[in-house]
Scaffold this motif. Structure first.
Motif, PDB file in Angstrom:
ATOM      1  N   ARG A 185       9.124 -30.974  73.480  1.00 15.51           N
ATOM      2  CA  ARG A 185       9.913 -30.305  72.440  1.00 15.51           C
ATOM      3  C   ARG A 185      11.343 -30.858  72.465  1.00 15.51           C
ATOM      4  O   ARG A 185      11.958 -30.940  73.518  1.00 15.51           O
ATOM      5  CB  ARG A 185       9.928 -28.788  72.693  1.00 15.51           C
ATOM      6  N   LYS A 186      11.854 -31.218  71.301  1.00 14.88           N
ATOM      7  CA  LYS A 186      13.172 -31.850  71.207  1.00 14.88           C
ATOM      8  C   LYS A 186      14.093 -31.074  70.266  1.00 14.88           C
ATOM      9  O   LYS A 186      13.657 -30.528  69.256  1.00 14.88           O
ATOM     10  CB  LYS A 186      13.036 -33.286  70.686  1.00 14.88           C
ATOM     11  N   SER A 187      15.370 -31.056  70.612  1.00 16.02           N
ATOM     12  CA  SER A 187      16.394 -30.512  69.722  1.00 16.02           C
ATOM     13  C   SER A 187      17.700 -31.243  69.959  1.00 16.02           C
ATOM     14  O   SER A 187      18.113 -31.420  71.111  1.00 16.02           O
ATOM     15  CB  SER A 187      16.590 -29.011  69.964  1.00 16.02           C
ATOM     16  N   ASN A 188      18.342 -31.666  68.893  1.00 14.44           N
ATOM     17  CA  ASN A 188      19.664 -32.297  69.013  1.00 14.44           C
ATOM     18  C   ASN A 188      20.769 -31.274  69.223  1.00 14.44           C
ATOM     19  O   ASN A 188      21.887 -31.633  69.600  1.00 14.44           O
ATOM     20  CB  ASN A 188      19.985 -33.093  67.742  1.00 14.44           C
ATOM     21  N   THR A 189      20.470 -29.997  68.948  1.00 15.52           N
ATOM     22  CA  THR A 189      21.538 -28.992  68.889  1.00 15.52           C
ATOM     23  C   THR A 189      21.390 -27.815  69.857  1.00 15.52           C
ATOM     24  O   THR A 189      22.385 -27.192  70.212  1.00 15.52           O
ATOM     25  CB  THR A 189      21.630 -28.415  67.459  1.00 15.52           C
ATOM     26  N   ASN A 190      20.172 -27.507  70.293  1.00 21.33           N
ATOM     27  CA  ASN A 190      19.943 -26.325  71.133  1.00 21.33           C
ATOM     28  C   ASN A 190      19.366 -26.720  72.491  1.00 21.33           C
ATOM     29  O   ASN A 190      18.188 -27.067  72.593  1.00 21.33           O
ATOM     30  CB  ASN A 190      18.994 -25.356  70.420  1.00 21.33           C
ATOM     31  N   PRO A 191      20.169 -26.657  73.575  1.00 20.77           N
ATOM     32  CA  PRO A 191      19.670 -27.089  74.881  1.00 20.77           C
ATOM     33  C   PRO A 191      18.505 -26.245  75.405  1.00 20.77           C
ATOM     34  O   PRO A 191      17.709 -26.716  76.210  1.00 20.77           O
ATOM     35  CB  PRO A 191      20.892 -26.969  75.803  1.00 20.77           C
ATOM     36  N   LYS A 192      18.386 -25.004  74.926  1.00 17.47           N
ATOM     37  CA  LYS A 192      17.281 -24.155  75.381  1.00 17.47           C
ATOM     38  C   LYS A 192      15.962 -24.513  74.698  1.00 17.47           C
ATOM     39  O   LYS A 192      14.902 -24.068  75.118  1.00 17.47           O
ATOM     40  CB  LYS A 192      17.616 -22.678  75.144  1.00 17.47           C
ATOM     41  N   GLU A 193      16.055 -25.317  73.648  1.00 13.67           N
ATOM     42  CA  GLU A 193      14.848 -25.755  72.927  1.00 13.67           C
ATOM     43  C   GLU A 193      14.621 -27.256  73.112  1.00 13.67           C
ATOM     44  O   GLU A 193      13.852 -27.857  72.367  1.00 13.67           O
ATOM     45  CB  GLU A 193      14.985 -25.445  71.429  1.00 13.67           C
ATOM     46  N   ASN A 194      15.273 -27.839  74.102  1.00 15.25           N
ATOM     47  CA  ASN A 194      15.223 -29.290  74.260  1.00 15.25           C
ATOM     48  C   ASN A 194      14.772 -29.687  75.664  1.00 15.25           C
ATOM     49  O   ASN A 194      15.451 -29.384  76.643  1.00 15.25           O
ATOM     50  CB  ASN A 194      16.613 -29.890  73.994  1.00 15.25           C
ATOM     51  N   ALA A 195      13.631 -30.345  75.744  1.00  9.44           N
ATOM     52  CA  ALA A 195      13.206 -30.970  77.001  1.00  9.44           C
ATOM     53  C   ALA A 195      13.607 -32.441  76.899  1.00  9.44           C
ATOM     54  O   ALA A 195      12.878 -33.260  76.328  1.00  9.44           O
ATOM     55  CB  ALA A 195      11.708 -30.816  77.201  1.00  9.44           C
ATOM     56  N   LEU A 196      14.782 -32.756  77.416  1.00  5.64           N
ATOM     57  CA  LEU A 196      15.325 -34.109  77.280  1.00  5.64           C
ATOM     58  C   LEU A 196      14.363 -35.145  77.848  1.00  5.64           C
ATOM     59  O   LEU A 196      14.126 -36.200  77.268  1.00  5.64           O
ATOM     60  CB  LEU A 196      16.689 -34.199  77.974  1.00  5.64           C
ATOM     61  N   LYS A 214       6.595 -23.651  79.933  1.00  3.66           N
ATOM     62  CA  LYS A 214       5.599 -23.793  78.863  1.00  3.66           C
ATOM     63  C   LYS A 214       6.200 -24.306  77.565  1.00  3.66           C
ATOM     64  O   LYS A 214       5.653 -25.200  76.908  1.00  3.66           O
ATOM     65  CB  LYS A 214       4.915 -22.434  78.637  1.00  3.66           C
ATOM     66  N   ASN A 215       7.341 -23.766  77.169  1.00  2.00           N
ATOM     67  CA  ASN A 215       7.913 -24.092  75.864  1.00  2.00           C
ATOM     68  C   ASN A 215       8.512 -25.497  75.815  1.00  2.00           C
ATOM     69  O   ASN A 215       8.874 -25.982  74.746  1.00  2.00           O
ATOM     70  CB  ASN A 215       8.977 -23.056  75.471  1.00  2.00           C
ATOM     71  N   GLY A 216       8.612 -26.168  76.964  1.00  2.00           N
ATOM     72  CA  GLY A 216       9.085 -27.551  76.956  1.00  2.00           C
ATOM     73  C   GLY A 216       8.083 -28.503  76.313  1.00  2.00           C
ATOM     74  O   GLY A 216       8.433 -29.614  75.928  1.00  2.00           O
ATOM     75  N   PHE A 217       6.835 -28.040  76.206  1.00  2.00           N
ATOM     76  CA  PHE A 217       5.766 -28.871  75.641  1.00  2.00           C
ATOM     77  C   PHE A 217       5.526 -28.482  74.187  1.00  2.00           C
ATOM     78  O   PHE A 217       5.408 -27.313  73.857  1.00  2.00           O
ATOM     79  CB  PHE A 217       4.481 -28.704  76.455  1.00  2.00           C
ATOM     80  N   LEU A 218       5.438 -29.484  73.338  1.00  3.03           N
ATOM     81  CA  LEU A 218       5.236 -29.226  71.914  1.00  3.03           C
ATOM     82  C   LEU A 218       3.830 -28.694  71.652  1.00  3.03           C
ATOM     83  O   LEU A 218       3.619 -27.856  70.774  1.00  3.03           O
ATOM     84  CB  LEU A 218       5.477 -30.524  71.131  1.00  3.03           C
ATOM     85  N   THR A 239      11.702 -19.766  83.261  1.00  2.00           N
ATOM     86  CA  THR A 239      12.069 -19.211  81.961  1.00  2.00           C
ATOM     87  C   THR A 239      12.822 -20.253  81.136  1.00  2.00           C
ATOM     88  O   THR A 239      13.207 -21.325  81.633  1.00  2.00           O
ATOM     89  CB  THR A 239      12.979 -17.991  82.143  1.00  2.00           C
ATOM     90  N   GLN A 240      13.077 -19.915  79.875  1.00  2.00           N
ATOM     91  CA  GLN A 240      13.832 -20.809  78.998  1.00  2.00           C
ATOM     92  C   GLN A 240      15.230 -21.065  79.560  1.00  2.00           C
ATOM     93  O   GLN A 240      15.713 -22.200  79.582  1.00  2.00           O
ATOM     94  CB  GLN A 240      13.908 -20.199  77.601  1.00  2.00           C
ATOM     95  N   GLY A 241      15.879 -20.003  80.045  1.00  2.62           N
ATOM     96  CA  GLY A 241      17.213 -20.154  80.622  1.00  2.62           C
ATOM     97  C   GLY A 241      17.189 -20.995  81.880  1.00  2.62           C
ATOM     98  O   GLY A 241      18.093 -21.816  82.118  1.00  2.62           O
ATOM     99  N   GLU A 242      16.149 -20.820  82.702  1.00  2.00           N
ATOM    100  CA  GLU A 242      16.027 -21.610  83.937  1.00  2.00           C
ATOM    101  C   GLU A 242      15.755 -23.075  83.618  1.00  2.00           C
ATOM    102  O   GLU A 242      16.244 -23.970  84.312  1.00  2.00           O
ATOM    103  CB  GLU A 242      14.919 -21.018  84.812  1.00  2.00           C
ATOM    104  N   MET A 243      14.976 -23.338  82.576  1.00  2.00           N
ATOM    105  CA  MET A 243      14.774 -24.733  82.167  1.00  2.00           C
ATOM    106  C   MET A 243      16.108 -25.356  81.763  1.00  2.00           C
ATOM    107  O   MET A 243      16.422 -26.482  82.145  1.00  2.00           O
ATOM    108  CB  MET A 243      13.795 -24.836  80.997  1.00  2.00           C
ATOM    109  N   CYS A 244      16.895 -24.585  81.004  1.00  3.69           N
ATOM    110  CA  CYS A 244      18.195 -25.078  80.545  1.00  3.69           C
ATOM    111  C   CYS A 244      19.128 -25.349  81.734  1.00  3.69           C
ATOM    112  O   CYS A 244      19.932 -26.280  81.702  1.00  3.69           O
ATOM    113  CB  CYS A 244      18.809 -24.063  79.592  1.00  3.69           C
TER     114      CYS A 244
END
Length: 303
Positions: A185-196, A214-218, A239-244
């Protein structure tokens, strides 16, 4: 130098650790490559060079404690050389130069003295159309796990670093390995939605265990494949915050010794309960650039 990397967890003997020396001034927003860096530039909380130097020195001391040979890049003036995993990576006895963002090309020159120690036939430069960074590539014994992004908007996504052409090229280099690609999952703007990179949402650790978000995978099927491969009981779900915060971006010195960030309270407690020795370091400033311990290290030799 005889390279040997079969996985993420065998006993480490030699590694390239990046450097924060002369990493340059705080970048402008348009010079940033990821949403987390942008967030900190805008907030006035972008990390200071002197703080990052201290953090990386703490890792260097842990590596030396475990008798690991540590190579550092030559210092280039005003150049961010922190993330050594981005510029090249090792699989088996081969070092593969990453085709990274064009204005980061000079970083490979700073480890030219390491590159030149390796037999010429084992220095691999992929074709120009193959985009790849080491954070997306994980040797796992018979497998090579690779994070990728194949959306039509790939050229517009600054956080998409590894394309399908690179996946195919690595398969050709290692025909005896099973290549498993995961759409991130990629996002240019939201680090919580971006698995670089893949290591920003997943990492195998010793004792057959792994960390995952889980949400790091599309595709949920990719997440389920990994859970099935390792076993749900062996997975530490973040969690999403921990991934970030980069919880999955720790670094294994061996099957039972891990370097982790000192603020990862929940993870570090779980690791110790599983029988790991956890060497805690301060790395929160480095983490503001959307990379952590695995990103700043490039293993060369493991037993």
């Amino acid at each position: 130098m005889k390279l040997n990397i079969q996985n993420e967890t065998s006993r480490l003997r030699a590694v390239v650790l990046g450097t924060a020396e002369s990493c340059g001034p705080t970048p402008k927003v348009e010079e940033c490559y990821d949403p987390k860096s942008i967030q900190h530039v805008l907030a006035g909380t972008y990390p200071r060079e002197e703080d990052m130097i201290l953090e990386m020195e703490a890792v260097a001391q842990i590596l030396k404690k475990y008798d690991v040979t540590v190579y550092r890049p030559d210092v280039l003036k005003d150049c961010n050389q922190i993330f050594s995993r981005d510029i090249a990576f090792v699989i088996e006895d081969k070092i593969i130069k990453a085709n990274i963002l064009p204005n980061r090309d000079k970083e490979i020159e700073a480890i030219r003295y390491v590159w030149n120690k390796i037999e010429k036939k084992n220095r691999i430069i992929l074709p120009k159309e193959c985009h790849v960074e080491g954070g997306d590539v994980m040797p796992c014994n018979d497998y090579i796990f690779i994070g990728t992004y194949t959306g039509n908007d790939y050229p517009d996504i600054i956080t998409a670093r590894t394309n399908i052409q690179a996946v195919h090229a690595i398969q050709e280099l290692f025909p005896h390995k099973k290549i498993k690609a995961f759409e991130l999952r990629k996002s240019n703007t939201n680090p919580k939605e971006n698995a670089l990179h893949l290591d920003c949402c997943f990492q195998p650790i010793g004792k057959g265990k792994a960390i995952i978000h889980k949400n790091g995978f599309l595709n949920e099927s990719d997440y389920k494949w990994l859970v099935n491969f390792f076993g749900k009981e062996n997975m530490f779900e973040i969690t999403q915050g921990e991934m970030c915060d980069m919880y999955s971006n720790i670094f294994s010195i061996s099957e039972d010794v891990i370097i982790s960030e000192q603020n990862f309270i929940r993870l570090n407690k779980w690791l110790r309960e599983q029988g790991f020795t956890v060497e805690e370091v301060p790395y929160a400033e480095i983490g503001k650039q959307e990379g952590l311990l695995r990103c700043t290290t490039m293993p060369l030799i493991r037993d």
